[in-house]
Design a protein around this motif. Structure first.
Motif, PDB file in Angstrom:
ATOM      1  N   UNK A 154      25.491 -45.788 -60.947  1.00  0.00           N
ATOM      2  CA  UNK A 154      26.271 -45.857 -59.699  1.00  0.00           C
ATOM      3  C   UNK A 154      26.702 -47.301 -59.450  1.00  0.00           C
ATOM      4  N   UNK A 155      27.909 -47.507 -58.943  1.00  0.00           N
ATOM      5  CA  UNK A 155      28.321 -48.855 -58.582  1.00  0.00           C
ATOM      6  C   UNK A 155      27.436 -49.394 -57.463  1.00  0.00           C
ATOM      7  N   UNK A 156      27.291 -50.720 -57.387  1.00  0.00           N
ATOM      8  CA  UNK A 156      26.443 -51.313 -56.367  1.00  0.00           C
ATOM      9  C   UNK A 156      27.010 -51.069 -54.974  1.00  0.00           C
ATOM     10  N   UNK A 157      28.344 -50.996 -54.848  1.00  0.00           N
ATOM     11  CA  UNK A 157      28.954 -50.616 -53.575  1.00  0.00           C
ATOM     12  C   UNK A 157      29.648 -49.281 -53.789  1.00  0.00           C
TER      13      UNK A 157
ATOM     14  N   UNK B 210      24.162 -36.574 -59.655  1.00  0.00           N
ATOM     15  CA  UNK B 210      22.982 -36.291 -58.838  1.00  0.00           C
ATOM     16  C   UNK B 210      22.834 -37.331 -57.738  1.00  0.00           C
ATOM     17  N   UNK B 211      23.172 -38.578 -58.043  1.00  0.00           N
ATOM     18  CA  UNK B 211      23.117 -39.637 -57.045  1.00  0.00           C
ATOM     19  C   UNK B 211      24.030 -39.367 -55.867  1.00  0.00           C
ATOM     20  N   UNK B 212      25.243 -38.872 -56.138  1.00  0.00           N
ATOM     21  CA  UNK B 212      26.170 -38.562 -55.054  1.00  0.00           C
ATOM     22  C   UNK B 212      25.634 -37.435 -54.168  1.00  0.00           C
ATOM     23  N   UNK B 213      24.946 -36.471 -54.767  1.00  0.00           N
ATOM     24  CA  UNK B 213      24.348 -35.408 -53.960  1.00  0.00           C
ATOM     25  C   UNK B 213      23.313 -35.986 -52.993  1.00  0.00           C
ATOM     26  N   UNK B 214      22.497 -36.913 -53.498  1.00  0.00           N
ATOM     27  CA  UNK B 214      21.495 -37.543 -52.637  1.00  0.00           C
ATOM     28  C   UNK B 214      22.152 -38.384 -51.551  1.00  0.00           C
TER      29      UNK B 214
ATOM     30  N   UNK C 117      17.437 -43.545 -56.093  1.00  0.00           N
ATOM     31  CA  UNK C 117      17.902 -42.636 -55.049  1.00  0.00           C
ATOM     32  C   UNK C 117      16.729 -41.947 -54.359  1.00  0.00           C
ATOM     33  N   UNK C 118      17.010 -41.462 -53.182  1.00  0.00           N
ATOM     34  CA  UNK C 118      16.011 -40.695 -52.447  1.00  0.00           C
ATOM     35  C   UNK C 118      15.946 -39.297 -53.063  1.00  0.00           C
ATOM     36  N   UNK C 119      14.801 -38.908 -53.583  1.00  0.00           N
ATOM     37  CA  UNK C 119      14.652 -37.605 -54.218  1.00  0.00           C
ATOM     38  C   UNK C 119      13.380 -37.553 -55.027  1.00  0.00           C
ATOM     39  N   UNK C 120      13.188 -36.437 -55.707  1.00  0.00           N
ATOM     40  CA  UNK C 120      11.973 -36.221 -56.488  1.00  0.00           C
ATOM     41  C   UNK C 120      12.330 -35.818 -57.914  1.00  0.00           C
ATOM     42  N   UNK C 121      11.366 -35.981 -58.811  1.00  0.00           N
ATOM     43  CA  UNK C 121      11.512 -35.520 -60.191  1.00  0.00           C
ATOM     44  C   UNK C 121      10.475 -34.441 -60.459  1.00  0.00           C
ATOM     45  N   UNK C 122      10.814 -33.497 -61.316  1.00  0.00           N
ATOM     46  CA  UNK C 122       9.898 -32.428 -61.705  1.00  0.00           C
ATOM     47  C   UNK C 122       9.768 -32.419 -63.224  1.00  0.00           C
ATOM     48  N   UNK C 123       8.619 -31.964 -63.744  1.00  0.00           N
ATOM     49  CA  UNK C 123       8.386 -32.012 -65.190  1.00  0.00           C
ATOM     50  C   UNK C 123       9.058 -30.901 -65.987  1.00  0.00           C
ATOM     51  N   UNK C 124       9.513 -29.829 -65.326  1.00  0.00           N
ATOM     52  CA  UNK C 124      10.208 -28.734 -66.015  1.00  0.00           C
ATOM     53  C   UNK C 124      11.370 -28.257 -65.158  1.00  0.00           C
TER      54      UNK C 124
ATOM     55  N   UNK D   3      34.781 -41.340 -63.377  1.00  0.00           N
ATOM     56  CA  UNK D   3      34.938 -40.295 -62.375  1.00  0.00           C
ATOM     57  C   UNK D   3      33.611 -39.853 -61.799  1.00  0.00           C
ATOM     58  N   UNK D   4      32.584 -39.781 -62.652  1.00  0.00           N
ATOM     59  CA  UNK D   4      31.254 -39.412 -62.180  1.00  0.00           C
ATOM     60  C   UNK D   4      30.691 -40.490 -61.268  1.00  0.00           C
ATOM     61  N   UNK D   5      30.850 -41.749 -61.660  1.00  0.00           N
ATOM     62  CA  UNK D   5      30.319 -42.846 -60.863  1.00  0.00           C
ATOM     63  C   UNK D   5      31.014 -42.956 -59.515  1.00  0.00           C
ATOM     64  N   UNK D   6      32.310 -42.683 -59.482  1.00  0.00           N
ATOM     65  CA  UNK D   6      33.079 -42.790 -58.247  1.00  0.00           C
ATOM     66  C   UNK D   6      33.058 -41.520 -57.412  1.00  0.00           C
ATOM     67  N   UNK D   7      32.439 -40.458 -57.951  1.00  0.00           N
ATOM     68  CA  UNK D   7      32.414 -39.184 -57.235  1.00  0.00           C
ATOM     69  C   UNK D   7      33.775 -38.536 -57.146  1.00  0.00           C
ATOM     70  N   UNK D   8      34.591 -38.702 -58.201  1.00  0.00           N
ATOM     71  CA  UNK D   8      35.978 -38.239 -58.174  1.00  0.00           C
ATOM     72  C   UNK D   8      36.301 -37.372 -59.385  1.00  0.00           C
TER      73      UNK D   8
END
Length: 300
Positions: free
Chosen positions: A1-4, A30-34, A57-64, A141-146
């Motif tokens: 993700x870009x810093x800004x 996934x970052x944009x969703x958070x 990002x604010x969120x959790x990770x799961x092993x499966x 496009x992914x980084x910019x959410x576009x």
């Protein structure tokens, strides 16, 4: 993700979602969703990448995958190919084993139309919903959410997922029944293959003719020859820079899907088949991870 982060998010009800696959596309998606306020749990084959995501990002990770999707309204996925997709969807630890009734699985992998139909049927058998939704727009496009998202599946499933998916999309469009999204992505890749080869030949020709090709592209880019590839790749092709963007290896994977589908439906793709072999030449030059615009290297 870009810093800004330049993305602005539409107001939508926060939902509990999972994201499976944190590669160059999935990580920022996934970052944009958070960032849009959704409650995100991620899964990645490499736990280190999942930890890097939760650190950022604010969120959790799961092993499966099964544990990641527990209780989620929507499950988003972006992995490598058909087999990778099956590995996170099917089986005892797969997503379908853990999703709650009525939840929607939205797959952003560029895969075959056949696997989309296969997994859609598997989802329906469990009272779940599946939308094939490959994307165009690349890493930027992914980084910019576009991203532009091409979807196939049930209209109700599509409509329920759209407000959430707009966190990383500029357009999220239903194009038909299950598999239609993957077929539309194949159309996209056919167009790109021909355009990049044409641009490569034009630049190489102009350089041989002694023209200032940056100036030439500036001029013709205002006319009928204009394209996204010219606007975004012309200058880097002239400069011989290819260490970024959509990798040749990925394009060959995608064109393999295209050519396999063409065998099934009878479409004639002589230029696409030829450009696929040109990309094989680039791989032989050591350019498997170069951007697709590296086709021009064959002409030097």
């Amino acid at each position: 993700m870009p810093s800004t982060n330049p993305k602005t998010y539409d107001s939508t009800t926060p939902r509990k979602v999972a994201f499976l696959g944190l590669g160059v596309m999935g990580f920022p998606m996934a970052g944009h969703l958070a960032l849009a306020g959704h409650d995100v749990t991620v899964y990645n084959r490499s736990a280190a990448k999942a930890k890097a995501w939760t650190d950022e990002f604010k969120g959790r990770a799961a092993p499966t995958p099964r544990e990641a999707v527990a209780g989620c309204d929507f499950v988003f996925c972006c992995v490598g190919n058909d087999d990778d997709l099956r590995s996170v969807v099917l089986g005892d630890d797969g997503a379908l084993a853990g999703m709650k009734a009525g939840a929607v699985f939205v797959d952003h992998t560029t895969a075959s139309a056949n696997v989309a139909r296969e997994l859609s049927a598997a989802a329906k058998a469990k009272g779940l919903q599946f939308v094939d939704a490959p994307v165009s727009g690349g890493q930027a496009g992914a980084q910019n959410g576009m991203l532009t998202v091409m979807c196939g599946g049930d209209a109700a499933s599509f409509e329920s997922a759209k407000p959430v998916a707009m966190a990383f999309s500029r357009a999220f469009t239903l194009l038909g029944a299950s598999g239609a999204g993957q077929l539309a992505k194949m159309v996209n890749q056919i167009c790109i293959a021909g355009l990049v080869q044409g641009l490569s030949e034009a630049i190489a020709f102009g350089q041989k003719a002694g023209l200032d090709m940056e100036q030439v592209l500036e001029v013709i880019g205002k006319g009928a020859a204009q394209s996204w590839q010219m606007d975004n790749r012309g200058k880097t092709m002239i400069a011989g820079k290819f260490d970024f963007g959509f990798a040749v290896d990925w394009m060959r994977k995608d064109l393999g899907l295209v050519l396999d589908e063409a065998k099934r439906n009878g479409a004639r793709l002589p230029v696409t088949a030829l450009v696929d072999q040109f990309y094989a030449d680039v791989q032989q030059l050591g350019g498997g991870r170069w951007d697709t615009s590296s086709l021009i290297k064959r002409l030097k």
